[in-house]
Scaffold this active site. Structure first.
Site, PDB file in Angstrom:
ATOM      1  N   VAL A 293      46.008 -25.096  25.933  1.00 49.98           N
ATOM      2  CA  VAL A 293      44.830 -25.437  26.733  1.00 49.98           C
ATOM      3  C   VAL A 293      44.231 -24.174  27.367  1.00 49.98           C
ATOM      4  CG1 VAL A 293      44.074 -26.599  28.839  1.00 49.98           C
ATOM      5  CG2 VAL A 293      45.488 -27.798  27.170  1.00 49.98           C
ATOM      6  N   ALA A 294      45.122 -23.304  27.866  1.00 50.30           N
ATOM      7  CA  ALA A 294      44.636 -22.121  28.568  1.00 50.30           C
ATOM      8  C   ALA A 294      44.003 -21.120  27.611  1.00 50.30           C
ATOM      9  CB  ALA A 294      45.784 -21.464  29.332  1.00 50.30           C
ATOM     10  N   ILE A 296      42.806 -21.508  24.442  1.00 45.64           N
ATOM     11  CA  ILE A 296      41.688 -21.871  23.564  1.00 45.64           C
ATOM     12  C   ILE A 296      40.386 -21.648  24.315  1.00 45.64           C
ATOM     13  CG2 ILE A 296      40.511 -23.795  22.445  1.00 45.64           C
ATOM     14  CD1 ILE A 296      43.252 -24.864  21.654  1.00 45.64           C
ATOM     15  N   GLU A 298      37.492 -22.630  24.989  1.00 40.33           N
ATOM     16  CA  GLU A 298      36.550 -23.736  24.786  1.00 40.33           C
ATOM     17  C   GLU A 298      35.249 -23.529  25.566  1.00 40.33           C
ATOM     18  OE1 GLU A 298      39.550 -24.176  26.292  1.00 40.33           O
ATOM     19  OE2 GLU A 298      38.687 -24.085  28.293  1.00 40.33           O
ATOM     20  N   ASP A 340      -0.725  -5.219  19.321  1.00 42.98           N
ATOM     21  CA  ASP A 340      -2.175  -5.083  19.254  1.00 42.98           C
ATOM     22  C   ASP A 340      -2.606  -4.071  20.288  1.00 42.98           C
ATOM     23  OD1 ASP A 340      -2.751  -7.010  17.311  1.00 42.98           O
ATOM     24  OD2 ASP A 340      -2.468  -8.606  18.775  1.00 42.98           O
ATOM     25  N   ASP A 615      -2.681 -13.035  18.994  1.00 42.84           N
ATOM     26  CA  ASP A 615      -3.346 -13.962  19.909  1.00 42.84           C
ATOM     27  C   ASP A 615      -4.172 -15.032  19.202  1.00 42.84           C
ATOM     28  OD1 ASP A 615      -5.227 -12.200  18.976  1.00 42.84           O
ATOM     29  OD2 ASP A 615      -5.627 -11.256  20.904  1.00 42.84           O
ATOM     30  N   ASP A 619      -3.174 -15.192  13.528  1.00 41.58           N
ATOM     31  CA  ASP A 619      -1.944 -14.440  13.796  1.00 41.58           C
ATOM     32  C   ASP A 619      -0.702 -15.314  13.666  1.00 41.58           C
ATOM     33  OD1 ASP A 619      -3.111 -11.978  14.298  1.00 41.58           O
ATOM     34  OD2 ASP A 619      -3.488 -12.455  16.394  1.00 41.58           O
ATOM     35  N   ASN A 681      43.425 -14.330  27.709  1.00 39.96           N
ATOM     36  CA  ASN A 681      44.169 -15.311  26.939  1.00 39.96           C
ATOM     37  C   ASN A 681      45.271 -14.655  26.126  1.00 39.96           C
ATOM     38  OD1 ASN A 681      42.345 -17.049  27.976  1.00 39.96           O
ATOM     39  ND2 ASN A 681      41.283 -17.489  26.061  1.00 39.96           N
ATOM     40  N   ASN A 709      44.593 -19.565  34.235  1.00 41.84           N
ATOM     41  CA  ASN A 709      43.428 -19.863  33.405  1.00 41.84           C
ATOM     42  C   ASN A 709      42.260 -20.353  34.253  1.00 41.84           C
ATOM     43  OD1 ASN A 709      42.034 -20.410  30.913  1.00 41.84           O
ATOM     44  ND2 ASN A 709      42.402 -22.565  31.354  1.00 41.84           N
ATOM     45  N   THR A 712      41.056 -17.225  36.863  1.00 43.73           N
ATOM     46  CA  THR A 712      40.451 -16.002  36.352  1.00 43.73           C
ATOM     47  C   THR A 712      39.299 -16.292  35.402  1.00 43.73           C
ATOM     48  OG1 THR A 712      42.163 -15.961  34.706  1.00 43.73           O
ATOM     49  CG2 THR A 712      42.499 -14.609  36.649  1.00 43.73           C
ATOM     50  N   ASP A 713      39.437 -17.339  34.569  1.00 44.81           N
ATOM     51  CA  ASP A 713      38.323 -17.656  33.674  1.00 44.81           C
ATOM     52  C   ASP A 713      37.146 -18.193  34.465  1.00 44.81           C
ATOM     53  OD1 ASP A 713      39.488 -16.877  31.433  1.00 44.81           O
ATOM     54  OD2 ASP A 713      39.379 -18.794  30.383  1.00 44.81           O
TER      55      ASP A 713
HETATM   56  P1  ATP Z   1      -7.707  -4.825  18.466  1.00 42.76           P
HETATM   57  O1  ATP Z   1      -7.059  -5.131  17.155  1.00 42.76           O
HETATM   58  O2  ATP Z   1      -7.477  -3.466  18.957  1.00 42.76           O
HETATM   59  O3  ATP Z   1      -7.466  -5.880  19.486  1.00 42.76           O
HETATM   60  P2  ATP Z   1     -10.057  -6.141  17.868  1.00 42.76           P
HETATM   61  O4  ATP Z   1      -9.175  -7.315  17.781  1.00 42.76           O
HETATM   62  O5  ATP Z   1     -11.203  -6.177  18.803  1.00 42.76           O
HETATM   63  O6  ATP Z   1      -9.246  -4.839  18.131  1.00 42.76           O
HETATM   64  P3  ATP Z   1     -11.549  -6.831  15.689  1.00 42.76           P
HETATM   65  O7  ATP Z   1     -11.906  -7.930  16.571  1.00 42.76           O
HETATM   66  O8  ATP Z   1     -11.028  -7.086  14.320  1.00 42.76           O
HETATM   67  O9  ATP Z   1     -10.559  -5.877  16.420  1.00 42.76           O
HETATM   68  O10 ATP Z   1     -12.799  -5.898  15.592  1.00 42.76           O
HETATM   69  C1  ATP Z   1     -12.925  -4.938  14.581  1.00 42.76           C
HETATM   70  C2  ATP Z   1     -14.229  -4.195  14.741  1.00 42.76           C
HETATM   71  O11 ATP Z   1     -15.304  -5.109  14.678  1.00 42.76           O
HETATM   72  C3  ATP Z   1     -14.380  -3.515  16.067  1.00 42.76           C
HETATM   73  O12 ATP Z   1     -13.884  -2.219  16.037  1.00 42.76           O
HETATM   74  C4  ATP Z   1     -15.891  -3.493  16.266  1.00 42.76           C
HETATM   75  O13 ATP Z   1     -16.446  -2.417  15.573  1.00 42.76           O
HETATM   76  C5  ATP Z   1     -16.316  -4.756  15.602  1.00 42.76           C
HETATM   77  N1  ATP Z   1     -16.488  -5.842  16.561  1.00 42.76           N
HETATM   78  C6  ATP Z   1     -15.583  -6.356  17.420  1.00 42.76           C
HETATM   79  N2  ATP Z   1     -16.066  -7.361  18.128  1.00 42.76           N
HETATM   80  C7  ATP Z   1     -17.346  -7.524  17.734  1.00 42.76           C
HETATM   81  C8  ATP Z   1     -18.405  -8.414  18.098  1.00 42.76           C
HETATM   82  N3  ATP Z   1     -18.228  -9.370  18.993  1.00 42.76           N
HETATM   83  N4  ATP Z   1     -19.574  -8.267  17.485  1.00 42.76           N
HETATM   84  C9  ATP Z   1     -19.767  -7.330  16.554  1.00 42.76           C
HETATM   85  N5  ATP Z   1     -18.837  -6.469  16.170  1.00 42.76           N
HETATM   86  C10 ATP Z   1     -17.622  -6.540  16.739  1.00 42.76           C
END
Ligand code: ATP
Length: 882
Positions: A293-294, A296, A298, A340, A615, A619, A681, A709, A712-713
């Site tokens: 018991v001591a 194992i 668990e 990013d 985000d 993604d 143990n 057991n 200390t455990d």
């Molecule tokens: P990161 O990856 O650093 O977050 P991001 O997500 O803004 O950058 P994207 O959104 O793919 O990157 O943008 C790529 C390119 O598109 C930018 O560098 C810019 O030149 C252009 N861009 C970004 N937002 C806009 C917008 N709202 N209108 C027009 N062009 C844009």
């Protein structure tokens, strides 16, 4: 009552299903006014129907956990043998054994119960939020709070929180693959479906279902079913549940099973051997079973869960929300963090700092327009101003709108004069965005976007100036600016075809703007900490190569021989070539989310442990594929959060690094706990097994084994979980991920320290017998108990000495050690307890002897660490923690 009706139409009648009714009828049926439910009404419905969650069938009640403690076969055998021995002879013996077993069970119960609770808290923290209308205002609520009749607002990236009927949709598309298996997105509308025919789930085009997600557009809807009453709820048992055990826990329970078998084998031998020596069978049986018991282990899985869950709670306070418990253990082993740029490494506070006008002459019909550069900045965007005048929207666009407003170009005023008639939204493939505005004569197309995208789309007359503008943009990018081009085109009349190829051509470039997004203050330090810890930070961005490289240099991510790779270069690269250079690429520029998947795959195939941030909806696959998928809490979509293992509440890169530090600490503490328990143990086993070989009587009574057991455990073992991190946690390389827990080096330590513990116990016994002390058993018992305390103090640090580490930084452990000493002293010196615990009061000399012998283990472990610090790695610390 509303909910009664709602339920009755769903449960009993199924008269007319919601998708065949008009939105108004559904609203009436569910008593859902346009301004939303009142808070009071929502509370009433919540109380009646319950929260909008899928019930976890595996949840264990407190009673089940408690009973589980006694369900163990060995504990049962021990209790039975105790009762037999009570009946046949020594009643106090039986009672005290039962008491200790019950106490041990209570300790086990507390551990497991805490683990269970902690898991529940974690689950509730990690749930999503949704926009709901209550009493006329839009509020953000956890999914669990929704009730039938609630009115919700959804947009691209949101997870649909309950089953609902759409009342209003704008270009809405939903990914329902979790429910239907269909991989293409379903277009939704809000019209009732024809009645009389049956509509399978996939064809209910005006309904949304819990667990699916919005990929495009936006919608308003009424909740019609929540929790287990949703379509997802019906198949909840089929849906892959959130993991319940982490790989670590699985490996540990496997280890536990193997060890249990070994311990059982040893105990059987102890019994047989003793029986042959002619010892009293009943006492022998009790000794063998107590030892089982001591010894194992668990409690291992429960302690590990508590440690992981406590770590997760601490991480949440540091702004890293764990969604999957396994992330706590994996994150300490991470070797690559792919983050990013915008918002994570930089502040996401963009400001226009350079406006370079090209001076290109506008086409004739546009020559009367106000400053075209400022016009594009003010009008080509989806920025909205809230009542207080704050700009809301994409940070790049907000920077442009703010700059234009400062020059007197106010968006609302200009929109009156030049109303927007249509748009081509931004996409990360085209890297630009267009809006069309009506003019007295025809219309104007305003475009902004990445410079190279615009240069491809210019009118042929500008051919001669391309290289000049390209050079200008490059020069700005090299200084770290995000460079955007602004362009216009005259349209004789508003377009009838809204296709990018058709509209975005024959442009005139009017200006280049340089936007600066300064790095976060903590980012450079966090990058440096990563590198010291053997972790490679990688920056991923949609920005231009030169912009990305400049920021990469500033942050220290990019060094001499490192590679900056762009998305198009990556696309052109054959797989084998990319795999061979992937580890050298520190910055990815002009990437699209889809390419993240390729980056992760290449790194993982090289054996790296990859953390990746994200985000957007796009993604999600990368977040799932990464070992640690990290979603942004502030700017991330619900879909990204859902796919992630960890959510950053402050979107900050430095928080990831803090999480790694915590992860390493937690892992270290688990290893220390395992090492401590197994050593203790094995010490007990050695003492009992070796005694006959030295012609010594069994040194410990069953009560002693169980007591050691329990004490200390239970106490010091648990306090190890709150051990602060060692000062060098972030100065050593990541641990190799797949190494087994009981690595060779650790196993060796467990065995030799345990053996020493057993030998010291036996030596004390032999010495006492030699000196003619009748209290030899009490002495041996106390030495075993105190040796374990010495062990716990010494192994607090993997390499540093006890004296460098200090005593005060883990008060819980200090308290546990002192309490153990006090309790042991109590059962030795309180006369009433002597017969119960089979002890006798020791005299001063005996007490000193016990004290001296007990420190042997401490000194031995310290000596080993000293030896290692001198560079004799032998069983290196690195292996031992694996
Ligand atoms: P990161 O990856 O650093 O977050 P991001 O997500 O803004 O950058 P994207 O959104 O793919 O990157 O943008 C790529 C390119 O598109 C930018 O560098 C810019 O030149 C252009 N861009 C970004 N937002 C806009 C917008 N709202 N209108 C027009 N062009 C844009």
């Amino acid at each position: 009552m509303a909910e009664k009706m709602a339920l009755s139409s769903k449960e009993t009648g199924r008269q007319t299903p919601f998708h065949e009714l008009s939105a108004e009828t559904v609203a009436q049926l569910l008593e859902s006014p346009p301004q939303g439910l009142s808070h009071a009404e929502a509370q009433r419905r919540l109380a009646r129907i319950g929260p909008n969650v899928l019930e976890d069938t595996k949840r264990r009640t407190a009673l089940r956990i408690l009973l589980g403690q006694f369900g163990d076969l060995m504990v049962a055998i021990l209790l039975v043998s105790a009762v037999i021995s009570g009946v046949l002879g020594d009643l106090t013996d039986a009672l005290i054994i039962i008491a200790i077993v019950v106490l041990t069970a209570v300790v086990g119960f507390i551990q497991e119960y805490r683990a269970e609770r902690a898991m529940e808290v974690l689950k509730s923290m990690a749930g999503g939020e949704v926009k709901v209308i209550r009493e006329g205002t839009v509020v953000s609520l956890p999914h669990s709070q929704l009730v039938p009749g609630d009115r919700v607002r959804l947009e691209a990236g949101d997870v649909i929180p309950a089953d609902l009927r759409f009342t209003d949709v704008h270009q809405l598309k939903v990914d329902e693959s979790v429910l239907t298996g269909e991989s293409h997105n379903v277009e939704k509308h809000s019209e009732p479906l024809p009645s009389g025919v049956s509509h399978v789930l996939a064809e209910r085009f005006n309904m949304g279902f819990k667990g699916t997600h919005v990929t495009q557009g936006r919608a308003a809807a009424i909740v019609v079913a929540t929790g287990m009453r949703t379509e997802l709820g019906r198949i909840a048992h089929l849906v892959q549940q959130n993991e319940t055990v982490t790989p670590l826990q699985r490996r540990l329970s496997l280890l536990g099973k193997k060890l249990s078998l070994a311990v059982l084998g040893v105990c059987t031998l102890v019994f047989l051997f003793g029986f042959l020596r002619g010892e009293e069978p009943l006492l022998l049986l009790l000794t063998a079973v107590s030892l089982a018991v001591a010894a194992i282990p668990e409690a291992l899985p429960a302690v590990v869960t508590v440690t992981l869950a406590m770590g997760a709670r601490r991480l949440a306070r540091q702004k890293a929300l764990i969604r999957k418990l396994s992330a706590v253990e994996t994150i300490g082993a991470v070797t690559y963090i792919c983050a990013d740029k915008t918002g994570t490494l930089t502040k996401n506070q963009m400001a226009v700092q350079i406006l370079f006008r090209t001076g290109a002459a506008l086409p004739e019909p546009l020559s009367g327009l106000p400053d075209p550069a400022l016009l594009v900045m003010a009008l080509n965007n989806d920025v909205a101003a809230d009542p207080k005048g704050h700009f809301l929207g994409d940070s790049t666009e907000v920077a442009l709108v703010r700059f234009a407003a400062l020059q007197g170009y106010v968006k609302e005023e200009l929109e009156h004069k030049f109303p927007r008639v249509g748009e081509l939204p931004f996409s990360s493939d085209r890297k630009c965005m267009s809006t069309v505005h009506a003019l007295p004569e025809g219309a104007v197309l305003l475009v902004k976007g990445a410079v190279e995208s615009l240069l491809e789309r210019l009118a042929p007359v500008w051919q001669s100036r391309l290289s000049e503008w390209e050079a200008q943009a490059l020069q700005m990018a090299t200084q770290g600016y995000r460079v955007l081009g602004l362009a216009v085109r005259h349209l004789p009349h508003p377009p009838d075809r809204w296709e990018p190829t058709h509209l975005e051509r024959d442009l005139t470039l009017v200006a280049l703007v340089g936007i600066m997004d300064p790095p976060r203050e903590e980012a450079a330090a966090a990058v440096a900490e990563c590198k010291k810890a053997g972790i490679q930070p990688v920056m991923i961005t949609g920005d231009h190569k030169m912009t990305a490289a400049a920021i990469g240099h500033q942050l220290g991510i990019l060094e001499e021989d490192d590679i900056v790779l762009t998305g198009p270069e990556l696309d052109a690269m054959p797989e084998e070539v990319f795999r061979s250079v992937a580890h050298k690429v520190k910055v990815y520029a002009r990437t699209s989310p889809e390419q993240k998947l390729r980056i992760i795959t290449a790194l993982q195939e090289r054996g790296e442990i990859v953390a990746m941030t994200g985000d957007g909806v796009n993604d999600a696959p990368a977040l799932k594929k990464a070992h640690i998928g990290i979603a942004m809490g502030l700017n991330g979509t619900e879909v990204a959060k859902e796919a992630s293992h960890l959510i950053l509440l402050d979107d900050n890169f430095a928080t990831i690094v803090r999480a790694v530090r915590q992860g390493r600490r937690i892992f270290d503490n688990i290893v220390k706990f395992i090492r401590y328990t197994l050593t203790s143990n094995s010490g007990e086993i050695w003492a009992i097994v070796l005694a006959p070989f030295f012609q010594l009587p069994t040194p410990l009574h069953p009560v002693h084994i169980l007591w050691v057991n329990l004490l200390t455990d239970g106490l010091p073992g648990l306090a190890l979980a709150s051990e602060p991190e060692e000062t060098d946690v972030m100065e050593r390389p990541p641990r190799p991920p797949q190494t087994s827990f009981l690595s060779g080096a650790l196993a060796l330590k467990v065995l030799w320290v345990g053996l020493l513990m057993g030998l010291v116990t036996l030596a004390t016994q032999a010495l006492a017998l030699h000196l003619g002390s009748p209290r030899w058993q009490t002495m041996a018992f106390s030495v075993l108990c105190f040796s374990q305390l010495g062990n716990v103090l010494a192994l607090r640090s993997e390499r540093k000495s006890f004296f460098q580490r200090g005593l005060w930084n883990n008060k819980q452990l200090l308290g546990a050690v002192l309490l153990t000493v006090a309790l042991q002293t109590l059962i030795v010196y309180v006369p009433a307890l002597n017969p119960v615990f089979k002890t006798q009061p020791l005299n001063l000399w005996e007490w000193i002897m016990v004290g001296v012998m007990s420190t042997c283990v401490f000194w031995a472990v310290e000596l080993e660490k000293w030896w290692q610090r001198r560079g004799h790695t032998g069983q290196s610390g690195k292996n031992a923690t694996a």
